[in-house]
Every structure is written in structure tokens, then in C-alpha cells.
Design a protein around this motif. Structure first.
Motif, PDB file in Angstrom:
ATOM      1  N   VAL A  82     -25.338 -34.646  -1.462  1.00 43.44           N
ATOM      2  CA  VAL A  82     -24.281 -33.739  -1.021  1.00 43.44           C
ATOM      3  C   VAL A  82     -23.012 -34.576  -0.965  1.00 43.44           C
ATOM      4  N   GLY A  83     -22.261 -34.528  -2.022  1.00 42.35           N
ATOM      5  CA  GLY A  83     -21.096 -35.400  -2.157  1.00 42.35           C
ATOM      6  C   GLY A  83     -19.875 -34.849  -1.459  1.00 42.35           C
ATOM      7  N   SER A  84     -18.763 -35.556  -1.650  1.00 41.91           N
ATOM      8  CA  SER A  84     -17.521 -35.140  -1.005  1.00 41.91           C
ATOM      9  C   SER A  84     -16.800 -34.055  -1.784  1.00 41.91           C
ATOM     10  N   TYR A  85     -17.253 -33.803  -3.013  1.00 43.86           N
ATOM     11  CA  TYR A  85     -16.593 -32.769  -3.825  1.00 43.86           C
ATOM     12  C   TYR A  85     -17.643 -31.782  -4.314  1.00 43.86           C
ATOM     13  N   ASP A  86     -17.375 -30.500  -4.104  1.00 44.31           N
ATOM     14  CA  ASP A  86     -18.350 -29.458  -4.404  1.00 44.31           C
ATOM     15  C   ASP A  86     -18.123 -28.902  -5.803  1.00 44.31           C
ATOM     16  N   THR A  87     -19.108 -29.072  -6.681  1.00 46.68           N
ATOM     17  CA  THR A  87     -19.017 -28.527  -8.040  1.00 46.68           C
ATOM     18  C   THR A  87     -20.161 -27.565  -8.333  1.00 46.68           C
ATOM     19  N   GLN A  88     -20.890 -27.134  -7.285  1.00 46.36           N
ATOM     20  CA  GLN A  88     -22.086 -26.326  -7.486  1.00 46.36           C
ATOM     21  C   GLN A  88     -21.761 -24.842  -7.563  1.00 46.36           C
ATOM     22  N   LEU A  89     -22.626 -24.100  -8.257  1.00 48.11           N
ATOM     23  CA  LEU A  89     -22.451 -22.662  -8.417  1.00 48.11           C
ATOM     24  C   LEU A  89     -22.964 -21.918  -7.211  1.00 48.11           C
ATOM     25  N   ALA A  90     -22.606 -20.628  -7.103  1.00 45.05           N
ATOM     26  CA  ALA A  90     -23.075 -19.789  -6.002  1.00 45.05           C
ATOM     27  C   ALA A  90     -24.590 -19.749  -5.989  1.00 45.05           C
ATOM     28  N   GLY A  91     -25.167 -19.853  -4.787  1.00 41.99           N
ATOM     29  CA  GLY A  91     -26.615 -19.824  -4.652  1.00 41.99           C
ATOM     30  C   GLY A  91     -27.272 -21.162  -4.870  1.00 41.99           C
ATOM     31  N   GLU A  92     -26.473 -22.198  -5.193  1.00 38.37           N
ATOM     32  CA  GLU A  92     -27.052 -23.504  -5.479  1.00 38.37           C
ATOM     33  C   GLU A  92     -26.347 -24.624  -4.717  1.00 38.37           C
ATOM     34  N   ASN A  93     -25.720 -24.290  -3.622  1.00 38.79           N
ATOM     35  CA  ASN A  93     -24.980 -25.281  -2.862  1.00 38.79           C
ATOM     36  C   ASN A  93     -25.908 -25.981  -1.878  1.00 38.79           C
ATOM     37  N   SER A  94     -26.174 -27.246  -2.123  1.00 38.58           N
ATOM     38  CA  SER A  94     -27.135 -27.988  -1.307  1.00 38.58           C
ATOM     39  C   SER A  94     -26.714 -28.070   0.158  1.00 38.58           C
ATOM     40  N   HIS A  95     -25.427 -28.304   0.398  1.00 38.21           N
ATOM     41  CA  HIS A  95     -24.925 -28.391   1.766  1.00 38.21           C
ATOM     42  C   HIS A  95     -25.204 -27.100   2.518  1.00 38.21           C
ATOM     43  N   HIS A  96     -24.926 -25.961   1.894  1.00 45.60           N
ATOM     44  CA  HIS A  96     -25.148 -24.673   2.546  1.00 45.60           C
ATOM     45  C   HIS A  96     -26.625 -24.437   2.841  1.00 45.60           C
ATOM     46  N   ILE A  97     -27.478 -24.784   1.889  1.00 40.17           N
ATOM     47  CA  ILE A  97     -28.913 -24.569   2.068  1.00 40.17           C
ATOM     48  C   ILE A  97     -29.437 -25.397   3.239  1.00 40.17           C
ATOM     49  N   ILE A  98     -29.060 -26.676   3.288  1.00 41.24           N
ATOM     50  CA  ILE A  98     -29.540 -27.550   4.352  1.00 41.24           C
ATOM     51  C   ILE A  98     -28.961 -27.132   5.697  1.00 41.24           C
ATOM     52  N   LEU A 126     -25.501 -18.481   5.186  1.00 42.36           N
ATOM     53  CA  LEU A 126     -24.301 -19.321   5.124  1.00 42.36           C
ATOM     54  C   LEU A 126     -23.709 -19.141   3.734  1.00 42.36           C
ATOM     55  N   ASP A 127     -22.673 -18.316   3.647  1.00 42.13           N
ATOM     56  CA  ASP A 127     -22.084 -17.938   2.362  1.00 42.13           C
ATOM     57  C   ASP A 127     -23.178 -17.414   1.424  1.00 42.13           C
ATOM     58  N   GLU A 128     -23.431 -18.096   0.315  1.00 39.05           N
ATOM     59  CA  GLU A 128     -24.391 -17.577  -0.663  1.00 39.05           C
ATOM     60  C   GLU A 128     -25.833 -17.960  -0.349  1.00 39.05           C
ATOM     61  N   ALA A 129     -26.051 -18.812   0.670  1.00 40.97           N
ATOM     62  CA  ALA A 129     -27.402 -19.287   1.007  1.00 40.97           C
ATOM     63  C   ALA A 129     -27.989 -18.471   2.158  1.00 40.97           C
ATOM     64  N   LEU A 130     -29.311 -18.247   2.113  1.00 40.66           N
ATOM     65  CA  LEU A 130     -30.024 -17.570   3.188  1.00 40.66           C
ATOM     66  C   LEU A 130     -31.350 -18.291   3.420  1.00 40.66           C
ATOM     67  N   VAL A 131     -31.577 -18.719   4.656  1.00 37.55           N
ATOM     68  CA  VAL A 131     -32.800 -19.456   4.989  1.00 37.55           C
ATOM     69  C   VAL A 131     -33.499 -18.762   6.149  1.00 37.55           C
ATOM     70  N   ASP A 181     -40.543 -23.769   1.479  1.00 41.85           N
ATOM     71  CA  ASP A 181     -40.200 -23.273   0.148  1.00 41.85           C
ATOM     72  C   ASP A 181     -38.704 -23.441  -0.118  1.00 41.85           C
ATOM     73  N   LEU A 182     -38.150 -24.544   0.378  1.00 47.20           N
ATOM     74  CA  LEU A 182     -36.739 -24.827   0.117  1.00 47.20           C
ATOM     75  C   LEU A 182     -36.572 -25.415  -1.273  1.00 47.20           C
ATOM     76  N   ARG A 183     -35.525 -25.002  -1.952  1.00 45.72           N
ATOM     77  CA  ARG A 183     -35.204 -25.553  -3.272  1.00 45.72           C
ATOM     78  C   ARG A 183     -33.799 -26.157  -3.205  1.00 45.72           C
ATOM     79  N   ILE A 184     -33.742 -27.478  -3.068  1.00 39.84           N
ATOM     80  CA  ILE A 184     -32.463 -28.180  -2.975  1.00 39.84           C
ATOM     81  C   ILE A 184     -32.068 -28.601  -4.383  1.00 39.84           C
ATOM     82  N   PRO A 185     -31.004 -28.037  -4.955  1.00 39.74           N
ATOM     83  CA  PRO A 185     -30.703 -28.243  -6.375  1.00 39.74           C
ATOM     84  C   PRO A 185     -30.126 -29.607  -6.725  1.00 39.74           C
TER      85      PRO A 185
END
Length: 240
Positions: A189-205, A161-166, A181-185
């Protein structure tokens, strides 16, 4: 929105399933972490009713493999209906919008019909509702699987999912185990995304739910070459 804990990321892991989950920020590689076993506890109180019949070659009839569970505690009131032979119908209302969104992923990518109605003490936090929804869905899955004759049993899938792979690998063996071995940074998961590539909690979950849904779909589908036999050299898949 309250913090989403690891125990709520994969609610279905609380059924009798052996699961390994791993995550990497690069779609070209997979990384498995050191497994950590967790003994999953049984629901404190469930009322359930099964409804499934075998058709030709052990495949499901029109009724399908259905599990229904109601779980009532001093903290929550949860009703779940799960059809493994559904068409991807999602009807979830848990008072936790992000959890509803993830249950939609489970239905859509697993082609399961998922109906969840829950109310709980979310004025305190989301934890109790997340946990009891997890336990109820796990119990419904256990019920719907029945004797597991003719199923593939194993499921394995990687979901980008974009930069995330599970990556999810599971075994419907009847023996409870979870290696994760999930790493949720972030804690939220708020309404505004300020996370960098590879660290997006919404995408990982979300990728985790998609991978789990598709792996579970593979594992629960019927293997026509087995002619309705149990996929184990022991001749039985334990549910205890």
C-alpha cells in the motif's frame, strides 16, 4: 513500506476467537468464500496481568476489563494494553505506519482503548513485528475477556469503504478458527494510489479492521438480559 501479509491484516484473530471474513467489490452483495481453517499458535513468551471487576448484573465496574501483555523475543519487544470498556483511545507506535493506522481503526470503531508499543527488526522487513504485535494483542484480548460471563459472545458486521465492502462474523467461543476470503490485489500500500475501483488494497484492509472492531465490540459488550451468566448451553466457554 513493506508488504502487508494476510497474517497481519487481522492481528486479533490470533486470540481464541472463531472468525469468518469475506469481501466483495460491490456494496450491494456479500460473498462468502470456502472456509480454510487455521490452527493459530500460542505466543512463545508472555508476561501478563489482568485487572477487571464485575459490577451490577455482570456489567464491568469503573476499572473495566483490561489485558496487559509484554512479549520479548530475539526479533521484537512488544508491550500491549487493551481496555475493552474504553472510549476509543488509540496510542500505538510500532514503527509500521500502516499498522498504527489500522490499530487506530480498532480503537475508534470498537470503542476500545488500545496502547501498543513495539520495536523490532523492521530493517529486515515488517513481518516479525506485525506477527508479534498480533500475538500480544490476542493474548491481551483473551486476558481481558476473563470468564466471558454476560457478554453477547457473537458479533456480525459489514463495513463499506468507498468501493470496498468487508463482512466479519465472529464467535468468542474459545475455539480457534479462521475462515478468510479476502483478496488483496497488491503486495504494498504505497503513498500513491493507482488502483482501479474495487481493487484498492488500503480500502479493503481498512474496511476489514473497521468491520472486525465493530463486530468485536458487539460480541464483547454485556447482554443485560443474561444477568451475568455464560452465553453457552454448556455453561462454560473454553479458553484452552
Amino acid at each position: 513500506m513493506e508488504a502487508i501479509s494476510l497474517s497481519t491484516i487481522l492481528p486479533f484473530m490470533k486470540s481464541r476467537v472463531r472468525v469468518r471474513v469475506s469481501q466483495t467489490s460491490q456494496p450491494t452483495t456479500l460473498k462468502l468464500g470456502r472456509p480454510k481453517s487455521v490452527m493459530l499458535r500460542r505466543p512463545r513468551k508472555t508476561v501478563s496481568c489482568a485487572c477487571h471487576e464485575a459490577g451490577e448484573n455482570g456489567a464491568p465496574s469503573k476499572i473495566g476489563r483490561i489485558g496487559e501483555v509484554r512479549r520479548v523475543t530475539k526479533e521484537t519487544n512488544v508491550e500491549v494494553k487493551l481496555n475493552l470498556d474504553g472510549s476509543g483511545i488509540a496510542d500505538s507506535s510500532t514503527s509500521i505506519p500502516f499498522l498504527d493506522h489500522m490499530l487506530d481503526q480498532l480503537a475508534s470503531h470498537g470503542l476500545f482503548d488500545v496502547h501498543v508499543k513495539a520495536c523490532g527488526d523492521t530493517h529486515i522487513d515488517d513481518h516479525h513485528t506485525n506477527e508479534d504485535v498480533a500475538l500480544a494483542i490476542g493474548s491481551a484480548l483473551l486476558q481481558a475477556l476473563g470468564d466471558r460471563k454476560g457478554i453477547n459472545r457473537f458479533g456480525d458486521l459489514s463495513a463499506p469503504l468507498d468501493e470496498a465492502l468487508v463482512h466479519v462474523s465472529l464467535d468468542l467461543s474459545g475455539r480457534p478458527h479462521l475462515s478468510c476470503d479476502l483478496r488483496i490485489p497488491t503486495e504494498r500500500v504505497g503513498s500513491y494510489d493507482t488502483q482501479l475501483a474495487g481493487e484498492n488494497s488500503h480500502h479493503i484492509i481498512e474496511a476489514t479492521f473497521k468491520a472486525f472492531a465493530r463486530a468485536l465490540r458487539k460480541a464483547t459488550e454485556y447482554d443485560l438480559r443474561r444477568h451475568g451468566t455464560v452465553p453457552s448451553s454448556k455453561g462454560v466457554l473454553s479458553r484452552s
